[in-house]
Design a protein around this motif. Structure first.
Motif, short mmCIF file in Angstrom:
data_model
loop_
_atom_site.label_atom_id
_atom_site.label_comp_id
_atom_site.label_asym_id
_atom_site.label_seq_id
_atom_site.Cartn_x
_atom_site.Cartn_y
_atom_site.Cartn_z
N UNK A 50 48.73 9.23 -60.20
CA UNK A 50 47.63 8.36 -60.59
C UNK A 50 47.02 7.60 -59.43
N UNK A 51 47.84 7.29 -58.42
CA UNK A 51 47.34 6.51 -57.30
C UNK A 51 46.47 7.32 -56.36
N UNK A 52 46.73 8.63 -56.25
CA UNK A 52 45.94 9.38 -55.25
C UNK A 52 44.98 10.40 -55.86
N UNK A 53 45.08 10.68 -57.17
CA UNK A 53 44.18 11.64 -57.79
C UNK A 53 42.95 10.90 -58.29
N UNK A 54 41.86 11.02 -57.56
CA UNK A 54 40.63 10.30 -57.90
C UNK A 54 39.48 11.24 -58.17
N UNK A 55 38.26 10.72 -58.00
CA UNK A 55 37.06 11.49 -58.34
C UNK A 55 36.91 12.73 -57.46
N UNK A 56 37.24 12.60 -56.17
CA UNK A 56 37.12 13.74 -55.27
C UNK A 56 38.00 14.89 -55.69
N UNK A 57 39.19 14.58 -56.21
CA UNK A 57 40.11 15.62 -56.65
C UNK A 57 39.59 16.35 -57.89
N UNK A 58 38.68 15.73 -58.62
CA UNK A 58 38.07 16.36 -59.78
C UNK A 58 36.88 17.24 -59.41
N UNK A 59 36.02 16.70 -58.54
CA UNK A 59 34.73 17.36 -58.33
C UNK A 59 34.76 18.44 -57.24
N UNK A 60 35.57 18.26 -56.19
CA UNK A 60 35.58 19.24 -55.11
C UNK A 60 36.09 20.61 -55.56
N UNK A 61 37.17 20.70 -56.36
CA UNK A 61 37.63 22.04 -56.78
C UNK A 61 36.62 22.76 -57.68
N UNK A 62 35.89 22.01 -58.51
CA UNK A 62 34.89 22.64 -59.38
C UNK A 62 33.78 23.28 -58.55
N UNK A 63 33.29 22.52 -57.56
CA UNK A 63 32.23 23.05 -56.71
C UNK A 63 32.75 24.22 -55.86
N UNK A 64 34.00 24.13 -55.41
CA UNK A 64 34.59 25.23 -54.66
C UNK A 64 34.62 26.49 -55.52
N UNK A 65 34.99 26.35 -56.79
CA UNK A 65 35.03 27.50 -57.68
C UNK A 65 33.67 28.14 -57.82
N UNK A 66 32.62 27.33 -57.91
CA UNK A 66 31.27 27.88 -57.99
C UNK A 66 30.89 28.62 -56.72
N UNK A 67 31.21 28.06 -55.57
CA UNK A 67 30.84 28.69 -54.30
C UNK A 67 31.67 29.93 -54.02
N UNK A 68 32.95 29.92 -54.43
CA UNK A 68 33.84 31.04 -54.14
C UNK A 68 33.61 32.23 -55.07
N UNK A 69 33.19 31.97 -56.31
CA UNK A 69 32.94 33.06 -57.25
C UNK A 69 34.15 33.96 -57.42
N UNK A 70 33.99 35.26 -57.16
CA UNK A 70 35.08 36.21 -57.34
C UNK A 70 36.22 36.01 -56.34
N UNK A 71 35.97 35.27 -55.28
CA UNK A 71 37.02 34.95 -54.29
C UNK A 71 37.72 33.64 -54.61
N UNK A 72 37.72 33.28 -55.88
CA UNK A 72 38.26 31.98 -56.30
C UNK A 72 39.75 31.81 -55.96
#
Length: 461
Positions: A22-44
């Protein structure tokens, strides 16, 4: 002899794991992986593995570095380099992830996701003022007694956050948006693993966990555990929390990759996550996402203000914990309302400086028994890490700095001749060279150099 607990229960392990998460999992931990998934596509998959390396493995190593060396916070961890360096490093880290950047960003992110969508534009500034005042006022109230942090974060707030996040995953699991065969974008087409590692840097968790260490170590002690029990429980709880984080990361990466079947590549992860939640939950999704993000960043804010106050009280003991707590919450409130754009612009270069130094310190701490904390190994390694770190800081600075003629020439040579420098990883080779050379020298010469031994945490044979 003082009696101590001989063991801990599964419940205590899970509560401490929840606290650390809870202390270190913040907004960045939520949004960065989602955007990475979109950019990586089939290379997820390969991109997700890279993200997990820098976004989860490095933070776990940071936790282990603290418990292995039995350090009582960031100052103790860096002290073998020199007291002046430890003090400077602590101040830089805490100011960057604390009141000058990280902590204000938690309130700003929560406002953007939870309150701004429901306010007329003309009331945005007033709304931010009132929202951030309530946000930091509550954070202050709940951290006046840091011993209660396990209860507030570990038992309640983080549990609610995980339940809300689980709802999103369950809904997406039974109603997927489509296949995972979308074309990768940009660097993810050929360098998905490396790009994932660099994207994971954005979480700043390896740096943050070095700073937050003082808080969760004290929290475990407040449960009645001491010495080896603190080391064992913290290490296991940190491992559990990071494993949970990896599962969530891959879930978010998959959400992002599948979303390309229903929507276009978004400008950032916040927009992508908002679109995905709205797709599944409709207008209610806006409220739901606001609650989810606010809980995520609020627990992080609590950890940041507590660790700032505890570490600065240790460094400047004449100033009380409460004074430092009031100072960091007030400055965070002011900065959050002063506009974060300029702060972010000047804080990111500092992060580029701190990340290599933090990873070098983690390497030294995990292997300290090999050379008995000899200061020579610490100092040479940090020196070799510092030079490319400063160059990376200059390279990521605003144009007024990075485009200066002399600076530009130096950076051009740096990116051309040093391996991985053009990827932002120019510190890797020099750091390893400095570490291995100084370690070899110390091992060959034995007692020829003075062995450092912390007054607070003597080395146990």
């Amino acid at each position: 002899m003082e009696k101590t607990k001989k063991s801990y229960s599964w419940k205590q392990l899970l509560v401490v794991s929840s606290l650390i998460f809870g202390m270190f999992f913040g907004s960045g931990n939520l949004i960065f992986p989602v955007h990475l998934g979109q950019m990586a596509g089939s290379n997820w998959l390969s991109a997700g593995v890279g993200f997990a390396i820098s976004g989860a493995l490095f933070p776990l190593l940071a936790i282990l570095a603290v418990v292995v060396t039995k350090s009582d916070g960031l100052y103790d961890l860096a002290k073998p380099v020199g007291k002046w360096y430890a003090a400077l490093f602590l101040v830089l880290v805490h100011l960057t992830i604390g009141p000058f950047f990280g902590t204000p960003r938690t309130a700003a992110t929560a406002f953007e996701m939870a309150a701004k969508p429901f306010l007329p534009e003309k009331y945005t500034s007033l709304g931010m003022l009132l929202f951030s005042a309530a946000f930091f006022g509550l954070a202050y109230f709940l951290t006046v007694h840091p011993t209660r942090l396990v209860k507030y974060v570990g038992k309640y707030l983080n549990s609610i956050f995980l339940v809300l996040l689980a709802v999103v995953f369950v809904v997406a699991l039974f109603n997927p948006m489509g296949a995972l065969d979308q074309t990768a974008t940009g660097a993810y087409q050929s360098n998905a693993l490396t790009s994932g590692v660099l994207e994971g840097y954005n979480t700043v968790d390896a740096v943050a966990l070095l700073a937050l260490s003082v808080t969760f170590v004290h929290a475990v002690r407040d449960l009645g555990f001491k010495n080896k029990q603190v080391t064992e429980l913290t290490a296991k709880a940190g491992t559990v929390s990071v494993l949970l984080e990896v599962v969530i990361y891959f879930g978010l990466v998959l959400l992002g990759a599948m979303s390309l079947n229903q929507m276009n590549l978004s400008a950032n992860g916040g927009t992508a996550l908002s679109q995905i939640v709205t797709h599944y939950l409709g207008r209610f999704g806006t409220v739901f996402l606001g609650a989810l993000v606010t809980l995520g960043v609020f627990t992080t804010a609590m950890g940041l203000v507590v660790s700032f106050a505890q570490d600065f009280h240790k460094l400047f003991p004449k100033v009380s914990y409460m004074t430092w707590l009031r100072l960091t919450t007030f400055v965070s409130f002011v900065v959050a309302n002063a506009g974060l754009d300029n702060i972010i612009q000047w804080s990111l270069p500092v992060l580029m400086l701190l990340y290599p130094l933090s990873l070098a310190l983690i390497l030294l701490s995990l292997t300290a028994k090999l050379f008995k904390k000899n200061p020579l190994v610490y100092q040479v390694t940090m020196l070799f890490a510092a030079v490319p770190a400063v160059l990376d800081m200059l390279a990521s600075s605003p144009a007024v700095v990075s485009k200066q003629a002399l600076v530009a020439q130096v950076l051009s040579a740096y990116h051309t001749h040093l391996p991985f420098a053009d990827l932002g990883l120019g510190w890797v080779v020099p750091t390893l060279v400095g570490y291995l050379a100084s370690l070899t020298f110390v091992l060959l010469h034995g007692t020829a150099t003075t062995v450092y031994q912390s007054e607070e945490t003597p080395i146990e044979e």
